[in-house]
Design a protein around this motif. Structure first.
Motif, PDB file in Angstrom:
ATOM      1  N   GLU A   5       0.842  -1.214   0.000  1.00 37.92           N
ATOM      2  CA  GLU A   5       0.000   0.000   0.000  1.00 37.92           C
ATOM      3  C   GLU A   5       0.874   1.259   0.000  1.00 37.92           C
ATOM      4  N   ARG A   6       1.918   1.244   0.789  1.00 37.89           N
ATOM      5  CA  ARG A   6       2.801   2.423   0.830  1.00 37.89           C
ATOM      6  C   ARG A   6       3.448   2.650  -0.541  1.00 37.89           C
ATOM      7  N   LEU A  11       3.831   5.224  -6.031  1.00 37.40           N
ATOM      8  CA  LEU A  11       4.091   4.978  -7.454  1.00 37.40           C
ATOM      9  C   LEU A  11       2.817   4.857  -8.299  1.00 37.40           C
ATOM     10  N   GLY A  12       1.667   4.856  -7.640  1.00 41.55           N
ATOM     11  CA  GLY A  12       0.414   4.655  -8.372  1.00 41.55           C
ATOM     12  C   GLY A  12       0.186   3.167  -8.616  1.00 41.55           C
ATOM     13  N   ILE A  17       3.703  -4.061  -9.106  1.00 42.74           N
ATOM     14  CA  ILE A  17       3.124  -5.330  -9.580  1.00 42.74           C
ATOM     15  C   ILE A  17       3.251  -6.339  -8.440  1.00 42.74           C
ATOM     16  N   SER A  18       2.100  -6.924  -8.043  1.00 41.93           N
ATOM     17  CA  SER A  18       2.183  -7.898  -6.948  1.00 41.93           C
ATOM     18  C   SER A  18       1.504  -9.228  -7.290  1.00 41.93           C
ATOM     19  N   LEU A  43       8.171  -0.027  -9.866  1.00 41.71           N
ATOM     20  CA  LEU A  43       8.623   0.597 -11.118  1.00 41.71           C
ATOM     21  C   LEU A  43       8.708   2.116 -10.943  1.00 41.71           C
ATOM     22  N   PRO A  44       9.827   2.602 -10.412  1.00 40.78           N
ATOM     23  CA  PRO A  44       9.951   4.047 -10.189  1.00 40.78           C
ATOM     24  C   PRO A  44      10.040   4.828 -11.502  1.00 40.78           C
ATOM     25  N   ARG A  45       9.615   6.099 -11.429  1.00 41.34           N
ATOM     26  CA  ARG A  45       9.716   6.977 -12.605  1.00 41.34           C
ATOM     27  C   ARG A  45      10.772   8.059 -12.414  1.00 41.34           C
TER      28      ARG A  45
END
Ligand code: FAD
Ligand code: MLT
Ligand code: ZN
Length: 466
Positions: A5-6, A11-12, A17-18, A43-45
């Motif tokens: 959740e955090r 990251l939206g 992906i889980s 997946l950081p931007r």
């Protein structure tokens, strides 16, 4: 809030992906040696996203595994359990700046190597790192593995092409060494700590890389040689006669060539006859003032007079050049089709390559019947001495019974000759025992001290390398 959740908050929903099925492509490695597990894939931007991910994981007691294009050969980017978060850098993929005066590019870690080639080519510039995986591997992965490839002889390894780095440390702090300076003697060269560290000391988020004027000419030859001493002598002759414009000098054994012609469609063999030893040699020049053609012709004439070269094909067009390169670059794929090989990546002093090649079969007698596919960057003293099951034998059984024996024999031989068991592919999980066996004790101890100092809680790619 839970860890996931955090991370979703940061990251939206598309940034985490889980679901196992969706995570699956990220969890297996290029060679199918490892099937990993992870809490999730993040997946950081942005660099700030990466720093926040590390801080969140630290606070929640999770480890972090950086991943680029996942083309590495040693399982370095495979996560190892539900308490690990895989951080894939694919969305951190901007070319921030190309400086045509300073000949530098500032790029984010997730830029795919081939995309950087195209971006700089648009400005008449050139980034020389090149390898078969360039359509997928990322700059961050290249630097973290200090990758080699096809033009190290002229331009150096990935690490040698890096002027500056931006790194998120295990503490979550940002180390800003993102400098384009070519000269900066203000203490320890901190960036070099992260080159070849395979993500065990921090996550590289951006780099300043050296660029070069784009070559305006290539002269590419496929040559047959009588023995491996001639291969080394030809390299020396070509470097001296060409004013050191030899960019690539790749060795291809007949067995590797046969694998390619047997398994890859549309390959045109340069010769009709078989030759035990072949070289793909390329000269390139950034200046069109004088053609390199007479130079390469004079090298070949002298080499033939000295008996170093018995036959040769000189590419007459860009199309033919590409065809020659396709043969060399298809070897890993051909080995895959042939049932996969036990890969090796050794280096010794260039002049000792013939000695290594002469001794290796004697070291492999214990593994019974096998095929050797020997090729590689001989201009860097780096050979891929790959071992496959004999034709008709079960490749899976061969690997499970003989991979370890073949690797220890070939690694031991390299060590005895003052060489390396891992010239360019790194350590990861696969070669940890070799590192413990062959790296000298003082160096190993210093590596452990550095790891402890930067990552006292062992949260950055744990279980890899050390
Ligand atoms: P990954 O496989 O994703 O990761 C490799 C390691 O780097 C892991 O330990 C990972 O944790 C770490 N890492 C990744 N990104 C980061 C980051 N941003 N910050 C910190 N750590 C990070 N290699 C060569 O050297 N020469 C070759 O000629 C060559 N040819 C190849 C040909 C083929 C067909 C294939 C499949 C592979 C080849 N390789 C070669 C191996 C591989 O492509 C290189 O090692 C490449 O540099 C890995 O990059 P990657 O982005 O895929 O990294
Ligand atoms: C190469 O040089 O082609 C790679 O490093 C070796 C491989 O892919 O097996
Ligand atoms: Zn290689």
């Amino acid at each position: 809030m839970t860890l996931i959740e955090r991370l979703r908050d940061l990251l939206g929903s598309t940034g985490v992906i889980s679901e196992l099925a969706e995570m699956s492509p990220y969890l297996s490695d290029e060679r199918d040696l490892y099937q990993g597990t992870a809490a999730c894939v993040a997946l950081p931007r942005s660099t700030e996203d990466v720093a926040q991910i590390v801080r969140i994981c630290r606070a929640e007691g999770y480890a972090v595994v950086p991943q680029g294009g996942n083309t590495g050969y040693c399982g370095g980017a495979s996560p190892d359990g539900e308490r690990q978060v895989l951080v894939n850098l694919a969305r951190l993929n901007k070319v921030r700046e190309i400086d045509p005066i300073g000949f530098t590019a500032t790029v984010e870690a997730g830029v795919v190597l081939a995309n950087l080639h195209s971006a700089v080519a648009e400005q008449g510039l050139f980034f020389p790192l090149s390898m078969g995986s360039e359509g997928s591997c990322q700059i961050g992965g290249n630097l973290a593995t200090n990758a080699g490839g096809l033009a190290v002889l002229r331009y150096g390894t990935a690490g040698e092409l890096a002027l500056g780095l931006e790194v998120v440390l295990p503490s979550g702090e940002l180390l800003d060494c993102l400098t384009p300076l070519r000269k900066d003697n203000t203490g320890y060269d901190l960036k070099s700590l992260f080159l070849g560290a395979e993500g065990t000391l921090g996550i590289i988020t951006a780099a300043v890389l050296k660029l070069f004027p784009a070559p305006t000419e290539h002269q590419t030859a496929w040559l047959a040689l009588p023995d491996t001493v001639s291969v080394c002598k030809l390299l020396s002759l070509a470097r001296r006669l060409s004013g050191d414009t030899v960019t690539s000098f790749e060795y291809i054994s007949q067995a590797s060539l046969q694998l390619v012609t047997g398994h890859i469609d549309g390959i045109q063999c340069p010769f009709t006859e078989r030759h035990p030893h072949q070289v793909l040699m390329e000269l390139s020049g950034p200046l069109a003032v004088e053609s390199l053609r007479p130079t390469v012709e004079s090298i070949l004439t002298q080499a033939m007079e000295q008996g170093l070269v018995t036959d040769g094909v000189l590419a007459d067009s860009e199309k033919q050049r590409r065809q020659l390169w396709r043969i060399r670059e298809s070897i890993p794929q051909a080995e895959k089709h042939a049932g996969r090989s036990v890969k090796h990546d050794i280096s010794v002093a260039i002049a000792r390559i013939p000695e290594y090649l002469a001794a290796a079969p004697g070291r492999l007698v214990g593994i019974g019947a096998y095929r050797a596919s020997i090729y590689g960057h001989i201009g860097d003293g780096n050979l891929h001495y790959n071992v496959l099951a004999a034709a008709g034998d079960d490749p899976v059984r061969f690997r499970s019974e003989h991979a370890s024996g073949a690797s220890s024999a070939l690694h031991q031989l390299a060590a005895e000759m003052g060489g390396s068991f891992s010239a360019e592919h790194g350590i990861g999980k696969l070669k940890k025992e070799d590192l413990a066996q062959f790296k000298n004790e003082t160096a190993l101890q210093l590596m452990r001290v550095l790891k402890k100092a930067l990552d006292p809680d062992d949260m950055m790619n744990p279980g890899k390398m050390l």
